[in-house]
Design a protein around this motif. Structure first.
Motif, short mmCIF file in Angstrom:
data_model
loop_
_atom_site.label_atom_id
_atom_site.label_comp_id
_atom_site.label_asym_id
_atom_site.label_seq_id
_atom_site.Cartn_x
_atom_site.Cartn_y
_atom_site.Cartn_z
N SER A 57 0.81 -1.22 0.00
CA SER A 57 0.00 0.00 0.00
C SER A 57 0.84 1.27 0.00
CB SER A 57 -0.94 0.01 1.21
OG SER A 57 -0.19 0.11 2.42
N ARG A 59 2.65 2.34 2.52
CA ARG A 59 2.70 2.96 3.85
C ARG A 59 4.13 2.94 4.40
NH1 ARG A 59 -2.62 0.71 7.10
NH2 ARG A 59 -4.15 1.98 5.98
N ASP A 180 0.00 7.17 -0.43
CA ASP A 180 -0.55 6.93 0.90
C ASP A 180 0.38 7.54 1.95
OD1 ASP A 180 -1.55 5.96 3.31
OD2 ASP A 180 -2.05 4.00 2.49
#
Length: 405
Positions: A57, A59, A180
């Protein structure tokens, strides 16, 4: 000794190049060092799907493991290799002063220094920047110092929450749309298990201790009882050294009394106010003051006295790891016996016998998402609260996998 008296602190920044850590991983140098220097010959990784999800993702990740052995930072090279990532890690300044080779290797594996005896703004800023960039996971040991009790987690320091939250706020401001900005903390439980029955190894180590104590023709005792007897004798030796006599009471009462004496000695020698309640914080304050005085142009205390004070504070720190309940009948395990013996060897000889083969089990918990807002005033940081709970759960569950005695 954790206080470095040879030279004043100088921040060692992280190396950004990926060439060295890639070479180290490719040649499996972690594996070689852990096998021959730490006795860790095998490993098992669990919960990597949680970390893989954070990686996929985009992150930014902070890994927060328990810290029970010198092997821990290198053992985390295994999940890093499996995930195809390089890491950065905060490492105590004294580790960069063991030898030129150690300093060289630490930097190239991604470590940068933290000055535990002071307010190290440069190190905190470097840690925050690593998370803001989000290119590599950042490893921070939230217990602060190594805790030689693998089945227990010491109280966590709040620095992890501060670093993660600061980075989370900056990422929101600095990242482009579509990326993100989330910062997450992954609790990591590390447990070392004996691959073979360690009793022959333990009996040999205890034989050597007993010979040093001039114990001859001893009655037959089980391995747990022998280990407790040696630990009690070690405590008595330290009581004679610092108190002039062996104290009365249970082992835990005597341990606590000696810790109090050691810390009070340091506080009185350095003129520190006796207002701090936590023993670990008191030891940290003593080491910080000893370091400050040593490098001050107006040093009031001799170097020999400062070294005595720092050594006493270090001993107090080590004694905090000795828990009487750890080896009670019905509680002792093979790994607890090994830990206790090796801890005593380090305190008495400066090094331990690591020839008992171990397997490292490394388990990641699901991500804890870091909020950009400040925690409510007067309340504990929710990130630290959740990290504390998850880390204790991980370690408690992993501890059940050791062999009971």
């Amino acid at each position: 000794m954790t206080v470095v008296f040879d030279r004043p602190y100088q921040f060692v920044p992280p190396m950004r190049s990926s060439w060295w850590p890639t070479v180290i991983q490719t040649l499996r140098l972690y594996d070689l060092y852990l096998r021959y220097s730490e006795g860790v010959v095998d490993y098992e990784l669990r919960g990597l799907e949680h970390v893989q999800a954070s990686k996929d993702s985009g992150r930014s990740m902070l890994w927060a493991p328990n810290h029970c052995r010198y092997a821990d930072p290198l053992a985390l090279g295994w999940p890093a290799r499996q995930l195809g990532v390089n890491v950065h890690a905060m490492a105590s300044w004294h580790l960069f002063n063991v030898s030129s080779f150690d300093s060289f290797a630490l930097r190239r594996m991604g470590a940068f220094s933290i000055f535990r005896e002071g307010n190290d703004r440069q190190s905190i800023e470097a840690a925050v920047q690593v998370l803001v960039e989000g290119k590599r996971p950042l490893i921070v040991f939230p217990e602060g110092a190594m805790n030689r009790t693998n089945d227990l987690v010491k109280p966590l320091l709040d620095g992890v929450g501060l670093i993660a939250r600061t980075a989370a706020r900056r990422r929101v401001k600095q990242l482009d749309d579509g990326q993100d900005p989330t910062v997450v903390v992954h609790p990591v439980g590390i447990k070392y298990l004996c691959i073979e029955d360690p009793q022959p190894w333990a009996e040999l180590q205890l034989d050597q201790f007993e010979q040093r104590f001039a114990w001859q023709f001893m009655p037959d005792r089980d391995i747990r009882t022998r280990t407790v007897d040696v630990a009690a004798t070690f405590l008595a030796i330290k009581e004679m050294q610092y108190l002039g006599q062996v104290q009365q009471g249970s082992l835990s009462q005597r341990r606590d009394a000696l810790i109090e004496h050691l810390l009070r000695f340091g506080e009185q020698s350095l003129g520190l106010p006796m207002t701090i309640a936590d023993a670990r914080d008191r030891g940290r304050a003593i080491r910080a003051k000893a370091s400050e005085q040593h490098f001050s142009p107006h040093q009031d205390t001799s170097e020999a006295e400062l070294r005595r004070v720092a050594t006493a504070a270090d001993l107090a720190q080590e004694l905090l790891s000795y828990q009487e309940s750890y080896l009670l009948p019905g509680k002792a395990t093979d790994t607890r016996i090994v830990e206790t013996i090796q801890r005593m060897q380090e305190l008495m000889d400066g090094r331990s016998n690591n020839r008992v083969p171990l397997k490292a089990v490394i388990e990641f918990a699901p991500a804890i998402e870091v909020s950009t807002s400040r925690p409510p005033k007067g309340q504990r940081d929710p990130v630290m609260q959740e990290l504390d709970e998850q880390l204790n759960d991980l370690v408690a569950n992993l501890s059940k996998e050791a062999r009971a005695l």
